[in-house]
Design an enzyme around this catalytic site. Structure first.
Site, PDB file in Angstrom:
ATOM      1  N   ASP A 100      89.090   9.025  58.847  1.00 43.30           N
ATOM      2  CA  ASP A 100      88.668   8.497  60.197  1.00 43.30           C
ATOM      3  C   ASP A 100      88.090   7.133  60.213  1.00 43.30           C
ATOM      4  O   ASP A 100      88.349   6.414  59.062  1.00 43.30           O
ATOM      5  CB  ASP A 100      87.764   9.621  61.207  1.00 43.30           C
ATOM      6  CG  ASP A 100      88.009   9.621  62.301  1.00 43.30           C
ATOM      7  OD1 ASP A 100      87.443   8.918  63.167  1.00 43.30           O
ATOM      8  OD2 ASP A 100      89.063  10.608  63.010  1.00 43.30           O
ATOM      9  N   ASP A 101      87.321   6.749  61.308  1.00 46.53           N
ATOM     10  CA  ASP A 101      86.766   5.496  61.529  1.00 46.53           C
ATOM     11  C   ASP A 101      85.761   5.203  60.219  1.00 46.53           C
ATOM     12  O   ASP A 101      85.221   6.131  59.775  1.00 46.53           O
ATOM     13  CB  ASP A 101      85.775   5.659  62.796  1.00 46.53           C
ATOM     14  CG  ASP A 101      85.773   4.488  63.290  1.00 46.53           C
ATOM     15  OD1 ASP A 101      86.112   3.331  62.682  1.00 46.53           O
ATOM     16  OD2 ASP A 101      85.323   4.283  64.553  1.00 46.53           O
ATOM     17  N   LYS A 146      95.837   8.054  62.795  1.00 42.65           N
ATOM     18  CA  LYS A 146      95.206   8.389  64.208  1.00 42.65           C
ATOM     19  C   LYS A 146      94.810   6.956  64.820  1.00 42.65           C
ATOM     20  O   LYS A 146      94.121   6.205  64.309  1.00 42.65           O
ATOM     21  CB  LYS A 146      93.604   9.169  63.824  1.00 42.65           C
ATOM     22  CG  LYS A 146      92.754   9.471  65.110  1.00 42.65           C
ATOM     23  CD  LYS A 146      91.746  10.377  64.611  1.00 42.65           C
ATOM     24  CE  LYS A 146      90.746  10.425  65.980  1.00 42.65           C
ATOM     25  NZ  LYS A 146      89.597  11.500  65.430  1.00 42.65           N
ATOM     26  N   ASP A 154      93.017   5.551  68.109  1.00 41.17           N
ATOM     27  CA  ASP A 154      92.095   5.737  68.814  1.00 41.17           C
ATOM     28  C   ASP A 154      91.687   4.595  70.005  1.00 41.17           C
ATOM     29  O   ASP A 154      91.201   3.586  69.626  1.00 41.17           O
ATOM     30  CB  ASP A 154      90.750   6.066  68.122  1.00 41.17           C
ATOM     31  CG  ASP A 154      89.756   6.728  68.663  1.00 41.17           C
ATOM     32  OD1 ASP A 154      89.554   6.764  70.079  1.00 41.17           O
ATOM     33  OD2 ASP A 154      88.691   7.189  67.974  1.00 41.17           O
ATOM     34  N   GLY A 214      92.956  12.463  76.490  1.00 38.27           N
ATOM     35  CA  GLY A 214      93.537  13.177  77.328  1.00 38.27           C
ATOM     36  C   GLY A 214      93.518  12.535  78.862  1.00 38.27           C
ATOM     37  O   GLY A 214      93.974  13.290  79.652  1.00 38.27           O
ATOM     38  N   ARG A 231      95.625  13.547  71.593  1.00 37.09           N
ATOM     39  CA  ARG A 231      94.336  14.242  72.258  1.00 37.09           C
ATOM     40  C   ARG A 231      94.369  14.493  73.612  1.00 37.09           C
ATOM     41  O   ARG A 231      94.881  13.820  74.310  1.00 37.09           O
ATOM     42  CB  ARG A 231      93.128  13.313  71.843  1.00 37.09           C
ATOM     43  CG  ARG A 231      92.790  13.461  70.268  1.00 37.09           C
ATOM     44  CD  ARG A 231      91.655  14.752  70.196  1.00 37.09           C
ATOM     45  NE  ARG A 231      90.418  14.326  70.841  1.00 37.09           N
ATOM     46  CZ  ARG A 231      89.612  13.502  70.351  1.00 37.09           C
ATOM     47  NH1 ARG A 231      89.659  13.116  69.316  1.00 37.09           N
ATOM     48  NH2 ARG A 231      88.404  13.297  71.159  1.00 37.09           N
ATOM     49  N   ASP A 287      85.646  14.110  72.985  1.00 34.20           N
ATOM     50  CA  ASP A 287      85.207  14.757  71.562  1.00 34.20           C
ATOM     51  C   ASP A 287      84.797  16.253  71.456  1.00 34.20           C
ATOM     52  O   ASP A 287      83.956  16.754  72.487  1.00 34.20           O
ATOM     53  CB  ASP A 287      84.350  13.795  71.035  1.00 34.20           C
ATOM     54  CG  ASP A 287      84.897  12.440  70.469  1.00 34.20           C
ATOM     55  OD1 ASP A 287      85.869  12.044  71.130  1.00 34.20           O
ATOM     56  OD2 ASP A 287      84.374  11.675  69.594  1.00 34.20           O
TER      57      ASP A 287
HETATM   58  C1  GLA Z   1      86.293   8.557  68.993  1.00 30.36           C
HETATM   59  C2  GLA Z   1      87.223   9.960  68.499  1.00 30.36           C
HETATM   60  C3  GLA Z   1      86.739  10.766  67.536  1.00 30.36           C
HETATM   61  C4  GLA Z   1      86.309   9.858  66.191  1.00 30.36           C
HETATM   62  C5  GLA Z   1      85.285   8.744  66.598  1.00 30.36           C
HETATM   63  C6  GLA Z   1      85.224   7.733  65.569  1.00 30.36           C
HETATM   64  O1  GLA Z   1      84.986   9.320  69.434  1.00 30.36           O
HETATM   65  O2  GLA Z   1      87.369  10.807  69.680  1.00 30.36           O
HETATM   66  O3  GLA Z   1      87.464  11.793  67.079  1.00 30.36           O
HETATM   67  O4  GLA Z   1      87.530   9.275  65.776  1.00 30.36           O
HETATM   68  O5  GLA Z   1      85.931   7.856  67.846  1.00 30.36           O
HETATM   69  O6  GLA Z   1      84.386   6.572  65.820  1.00 30.36           O
END
Ligand code: GLA
Length: 399
Positions: free
Chosen positions: A74-75, A147, A149, A196, A213, A217
């Protein structure tokens, strides 16, 4: 093209495919993606060694054999761009290609993360203005999943001052990366993450998304998990093979809920045909956590080949019945108790489309249950579920 030419071409294609050892390519994300993602447990503390350790644990724990495939970073992996605009990982990820090779050698796939804005949610380099270049870089590294975002693009959307203009901007941004991924020629699962808004379930597939999504979160506590999961009512008609609603990653094993609540989480996600992306530390998980994540009967519901998402049948205060149609003509049925005290929950299987006598099995215990006159009642634990697999009795199939 005449039918004869079309038939000849199809025959020739089949021969080439057979000669090269390749069948026609399977649809990407034909069933909801299964894997692991670094964010829920590790957030900004993930690194190369950590990803390798999770890949090792995915195999050793039996997760891979249960169907979990993607190891998703992820990030916070991003470093700077060079003079040519190529993105490089930061010091915690010395070289992405050998990392991807390591994960692939274990029979797994690997995923990465970016944003359509200039910055990611954690303030790292985004892909805006570099979409085609980044897609090529990910493909060259051997990435199998992205992913994407929304993050800082949200600010630009607000600055348009108009909902319509904001949505055009957003759609164009997601479309751009969808096209860039397709242009690489590498099958890369495309995961949209924009929480969403703007009814993404109506357009996520049109920009190339394999999943989107549907919510903000998730958090590792029952009220948030339940608000997200039970808030998915009405979305089933927007999911199909290759295009899934994503109510966010799993929190199972992260410690904020008890085993009953984690079984509710897993059961509901399976009924929702949700992606199953574990969000815990696979290398230290308890056998109880592993047993929940790898339960074959529950995974079979999530991965049912018909790919029809389940939905809410009925809610009576804190008691809810959810059902999912299955490829064998049966149904998965969840009897949920969201209250803080034990409660009796009853279902008449005619309500879920099964009239007459049925055969039913409790999925978590594996035991048959008796459902005289097509009716079943259970005492359900607080925050718990009884998950059933039900089939018409006259069909000569195991329920
Ligand atoms: C958002 C996404 C999370 C994650 C964070 C990372 O909040 O919804 O799932 O990927 O960013 O910074």
């Amino acid at each position: 093209m005449t039918p004869r030419i079309a038939a000849a071409l199809a025959g020739a294609f089949a021969m080439v495919a057979a000669a090269s050892g390749h069948a026609a390519p399977a649809r990407l994300a034909a069933t909801p993606p299964m894997g692991w993602n670094s964010w829920n447990h590790f957030a900004g503390k993930i690194d190369d060694a950590g990803v390798r350790a999770q890949a090792d644990a995915m195999v050793a724990s039996g997760m891979r054999d249960a169907g979990y495939t993607y190891v998703n970073i992820d990030d916070t992996w991003q470093g700077a761009r060079d003079a040519k605009g190529e993105v490089h990982p930061n010091a915690r990820f010395p070289d992405m290609k050998p990392l991807a090779d390591y994960v692939h050698a274990k029979g797994l796939k690997i995923g990465i993360y970016s944003s359509p804005g200039p910055k990611t949610c954690a303030g790292f380099e985004g892909s805006q203005g570099h979409e085609a270049q980044d897609a090529k870089t990910y493909a060259a590294w051997g990435m199998d999943y992205l992913k994407y975002d929304l993050c800082s693009l949200g600010t630009a959307m607000i600055a348009t001052g108009s909902l319509d203009k904001a949505q055009v901007l957003e759609l164009a941004a997601y479309q751009k990366m969808g096209a860039a991924l397709a242009a690489t020629g590498r099958p890369i699962v495309y995961s949209l993450c924009q929480y969403g808004v703007a009814q993404v379930w109506r357009w996520g597939g049109s920009v190339g998304g394999n999943l989107w999504r549907t919510t903000g979160d998730i958090e590792d506590r029952f009220p948030r998990m339940a608000a997200i999961g039970f808030g998915q009512a009405g979305l089933s008609r927007f999911a199909k093979p290759g295009q899934w609603n994503d109510p966010d990653m799993l929190e199972i094993g992260n410690g904020g809920m008890n085993a009953v609540e984690y079984r509710t989480h897993m059961s509901l996600w399976a009924l929702l045909a949700a992606p199953l992306l574990a969000g815990n530390d696979l290398s230290t998980m308890t056998s109880e956590t592993a047993a929940i994540l790898t339960h074959r009967g529950v995974i079979a519901i999530d991965q049912d080949p018909a790919g029809r998402q389940g939905d809410r049948v009925r809610a009576e205060g804190p008691l809810e019945i959810w059902a999912r149609p299955l490829a064998d003509g049966g149904r998965a049925v969840g009897l949920f108790n969201l209250s803080d005290v034990p409660a009796k929950v009853a279902v008449d299987f005619a309500e879920v489309g099964l009239k007459g006598a049925v055969k039913a099995r409790d999925v978590w215990t594996g035991q048959p249950v008796s459902a005289p006159r097509g009716r079943y009642e259970a005492l359900v634990a607080p925050h718990g579920v009884v998950l059933l697999r039900v089939a018409p009795a006259k069909a000569d199939r195991r329920p």
